[in-house]
Design a protein around this motif. Sequence first.
Motif, PDB file in Angstrom:
ATOM      1  N   ASP A 163       0.820  -1.221   0.000  1.00 58.52           N
ATOM      2  CA  ASP A 163       0.000   0.000   0.000  1.00 58.52           C
ATOM      3  C   ASP A 163       0.849   1.265   0.000  1.00 58.52           C
ATOM      4  OD1 ASP A 163      -2.296  -1.473  -0.063  1.00 58.52           O
ATOM      5  OD2 ASP A 163      -2.653  -1.366   2.106  1.00 58.52           O
ATOM      6  N   GLU A 164       1.978   1.258   0.727  1.00 63.33           N
ATOM      7  CA  GLU A 164       2.816   2.455   0.787  1.00 63.33           C
ATOM      8  C   GLU A 164       3.393   2.780  -0.588  1.00 63.33           C
ATOM      9  OE1 GLU A 164       6.845   4.256   2.836  1.00 63.33           O
ATOM     10  OE2 GLU A 164       6.273   2.197   3.274  1.00 63.33           O
TER      11      GLU A 164
ATOM     12  N   GLY B 143       2.378   1.585  -3.455  1.00 66.73           N
ATOM     13  CA  GLY B 143       1.250   1.781  -4.365  1.00 66.73           C
ATOM     14  C   GLY B 143       0.662   3.179  -4.304  1.00 66.73           C
ATOM     15  N   SER B 144       0.824   3.843  -3.155  1.00 62.48           N
ATOM     16  CA  SER B 144       0.270   5.197  -3.021  1.00 62.48           C
ATOM     17  C   SER B 144       0.990   6.214  -3.916  1.00 62.48           C
ATOM     18  CB  SER B 144       0.324   5.653  -1.561  1.00 62.48           C
ATOM     19  OG  SER B 144       1.669   5.884  -1.158  1.00 62.48           O
ATOM     20  N   PHE B 145       2.177   5.863  -4.417  1.00 63.95           N
ATOM     21  CA  PHE B 145       2.930   6.764  -5.296  1.00 63.95           C
ATOM     22  C   PHE B 145       2.696   6.479  -6.776  1.00 63.95           C
ATOM     23  CE2 PHE B 145       5.600   6.319  -1.422  1.00 63.95           C
ATOM     24  CZ  PHE B 145       5.316   7.566  -0.901  1.00 63.95           C
TER      25      PHE B 145
ATOM     26  N   GLU C 154      -3.707   5.456  -9.882  1.00 66.79           N
ATOM     27  CA  GLU C 154      -4.790   4.473 -10.017  1.00 66.79           C
ATOM     28  C   GLU C 154      -5.536   4.684 -11.327  1.00 66.79           C
ATOM     29  OE1 GLU C 154      -5.811   1.921  -8.130  1.00 66.79           O
ATOM     30  OE2 GLU C 154      -4.314   2.189  -6.571  1.00 66.79           O
TER      31      GLU C 154
ATOM     32  N   GLU D 222       5.941  11.925  -7.266  1.00 65.77           N
ATOM     33  CA  GLU D 222       5.868  10.485  -6.950  1.00 65.77           C
ATOM     34  C   GLU D 222       7.168   9.772  -7.323  1.00 65.77           C
ATOM     35  OE1 GLU D 222       1.819  12.067  -8.059  1.00 65.77           O
ATOM     36  OE2 GLU D 222       3.768  12.072  -9.015  1.00 65.77           O
TER      37      GLU D 222
ATOM     38  N   GLU E  88       9.578  10.318  -4.542  1.00 64.09           N
ATOM     39  CA  GLU E  88       9.217   9.488  -3.385  1.00 64.09           C
ATOM     40  C   GLU E  88       9.656   8.037  -3.587  1.00 64.09           C
ATOM     41  OE1 GLU E  88       7.969  10.325  -0.469  1.00 64.09           O
ATOM     42  OE2 GLU E  88       7.628  12.442  -0.933  1.00 64.09           O
TER      43      GLU E  88
END
Length: 182
Positions: free
Chosen positions: A73-74, A76-78, A81, A149, A152
């Motif tokens: 999830d961490e 994937g947040s960057f 979607e 992103e 990050e």
Amino acid sequence: MRIRDWQDVVADVTERDVAADDWRAVAGDRSGGVGEDLYLAHPAAGVFFLKTYAKNPYEVRGVGSRVARSLDDEIGSFLPEEGTGRFAVRSAPEDEDHASEQASRVEEVVRAHADAPTTPGDMFDDVMEAMESPAFGPMAYDQYDRPDELGELSERFEEADRLLSAELDELVEEDRVGRGFS
């Protein structure tokens, strides 16, 4: 982490037996040096990191590696979607018959979308499925800068970024890119 030629990493992505439309990507300029960074990710296939540059207008060179076995999830947040940016990985048709079959399917998809209300994203997805793309999806991309992103992700995979940058810098030096004419 095994560093390989960027095309070998892309081949690895295309050979994964996962849902083709679940891939996501983020790309932009390298933070230091010539070229671009690209992360490709899939929940079941993991995260792949590529660093490439244009040796000349006809040849791209680079390196890459699989940097994570899964997409949490961490991380994937960057990755996007959805959105307006899209990417696809595609292989050439096997032969003339296969090319003809794909062309027929693409024609059907274009006709269907011309006759019905549609979104650009839906049309893209349907065309990629008709062309049997093994990997496609949303992409955050900036051709002039680095998306936040991307920064990050580079922080999360700092060691991989350092190692791949060193390998890419060797290729750039070997190719004498940026030296001008002598």
